[in-house]
Design a protein around this motif. Structure first.
Motif, PDB file in Angstrom:
ATOM      1  N   SER A   1      -9.017   6.737  -0.616  1.00 52.65           N
ATOM      2  CA  SER A   1      -8.479   5.395  -0.462  1.00 52.65           C
ATOM      3  C   SER A   1      -9.034   4.560  -1.609  1.00 52.65           C
ATOM      4  CB  SER A   1      -8.915   4.818   0.883  1.00 52.65           C
ATOM      5  OG  SER A   1      -8.453   3.498   1.014  1.00 52.65           O
ATOM      6  N   SER A   2      -8.155   3.900  -2.325  1.00 56.54           N
ATOM      7  CA  SER A   2      -8.645   3.106  -3.454  1.00 56.54           C
ATOM      8  C   SER A   2      -7.918   1.782  -3.532  1.00 56.54           C
ATOM      9  CB  SER A   2      -8.458   3.868  -4.765  1.00 56.54           C
ATOM     10  OG  SER A   2      -7.101   3.912  -5.104  1.00 56.54           O
ATOM     11  N   ASN A   3      -8.599   0.835  -4.135  1.00 55.51           N
ATOM     12  CA  ASN A   3      -7.989  -0.430  -4.492  1.00 55.51           C
ATOM     13  C   ASN A   3      -8.574  -0.817  -5.841  1.00 55.51           C
ATOM     14  OD1 ASN A   3     -10.490  -1.745  -4.068  1.00 55.51           O
ATOM     15  ND2 ASN A   3     -10.013  -2.087  -1.908  1.00 55.51           N
TER      16      ASN A   3
ATOM     17  N   MET B   1       0.842  -1.178   0.000  1.00 51.88           N
ATOM     18  CA  MET B   1       0.000   0.000   0.000  1.00 51.88           C
ATOM     19  C   MET B   1       0.885   1.238   0.000  1.00 51.88           C
ATOM     20  SD  MET B   1      -2.939   1.365   2.615  1.00 51.88           S
ATOM     21  CE  MET B   1      -1.964   1.873   4.004  1.00 51.88           C
TER      22      MET B   1
ATOM     23  N   GLN C   1      -3.581   5.485  -0.800  1.00 48.38           N
ATOM     24  CA  GLN C   1      -4.174   6.313   0.246  1.00 48.38           C
ATOM     25  C   GLN C   1      -3.606   7.717   0.095  1.00 48.38           C
ATOM     26  OE1 GLN C   1      -6.437   5.496   2.803  1.00 48.38           O
ATOM     27  NE2 GLN C   1      -6.445   7.680   3.248  1.00 48.38           N
TER      28      GLN C   1
ATOM     29  N   THR D   1      -3.118  -0.602  -3.570  1.00 48.91           N
ATOM     30  CA  THR D   1      -3.947   0.233  -2.715  1.00 48.91           C
ATOM     31  C   THR D   1      -3.287   1.594  -2.583  1.00 48.91           C
ATOM     32  OG1 THR D   1      -4.756  -1.677  -1.491  1.00 48.91           O
ATOM     33  CG2 THR D   1      -4.961   0.466  -0.418  1.00 48.91           C
TER      34      THR D   1
END
Length: 156
Positions: free
Chosen positions: A85-87, A1, A20, A18
């Motif tokens: 926040s992404s995935n 991340m 952030q 991921t």
């Protein structure tokens, strides 16, 4: 991340990673442009389609405008906190102001006949239409936090 504070260039990020992002924006309407660009860049980087990007961008823009205008009331001493926040499946955006707080129960129905010609009051209605999840909460001792979740649509 990957995690960072402030605005970063997403071009070098790995697909599926991921991401952030946390940043603070001034209480200016121009901050809505900055927030929209940043969120769309992150969402594009994880594979969101054009229609989803447009909806997400409009929802974020409206959220930041609400934070600046109604929350912080253009107060230069107050900031808008933007968290992304992404995935590979979804993006979550949180917009927080430093204002007096907001009671979501006080919202008028923008579709009610007596409100149709009002010049404002449709922002949250539109945000809800453009995202998959919408949460709003009043913070203690002050401020309002809105959380937007947009899931990536699978192309068949």
């Amino acid at each position: 991340m990957r995690r960072w504070y402030g605005v970063k260039n997403m071009a070098d990020e790995s697909p599926g990673e991921t991401i952030q992002v946390d940043t603070y924006l001034d209480s200016l309407l121009d901050s809505a442009d900055t927030a929209e660009r940043l969120v769309v860049e992150v969402a594009k980087g994880v594979g969101f389609q054009e229609e989803e990007l447009q909806k997400l961008g409009m929802a974020v823009r409206e959220s930041v405008v609400n934070a600046v205008v109604h929350g912080n009331r253009y107060n230069a001493k107050k900031k808008v906190h933007l968290s992304i926040s992404s995935n590979q499946d979804r993006i979550t955006v949180t917009v927080t102001d430093e204002g007096l707080g907001f009671d979501a129960g006080s919202l008028r129905n923008p579709l009610a006949e007596e409100n149709l010609l009002e010049q404002s009051g449709r922002g949250i209605f539109l945000i809800r239409a453009f995202v998959d999840e919408f949460h709003i909460r009043r913070l203690v001792p002050s401020g309002t936090e809105v959380k937007l979740v947009k899931c990536k649509q699978t192309v068949v």
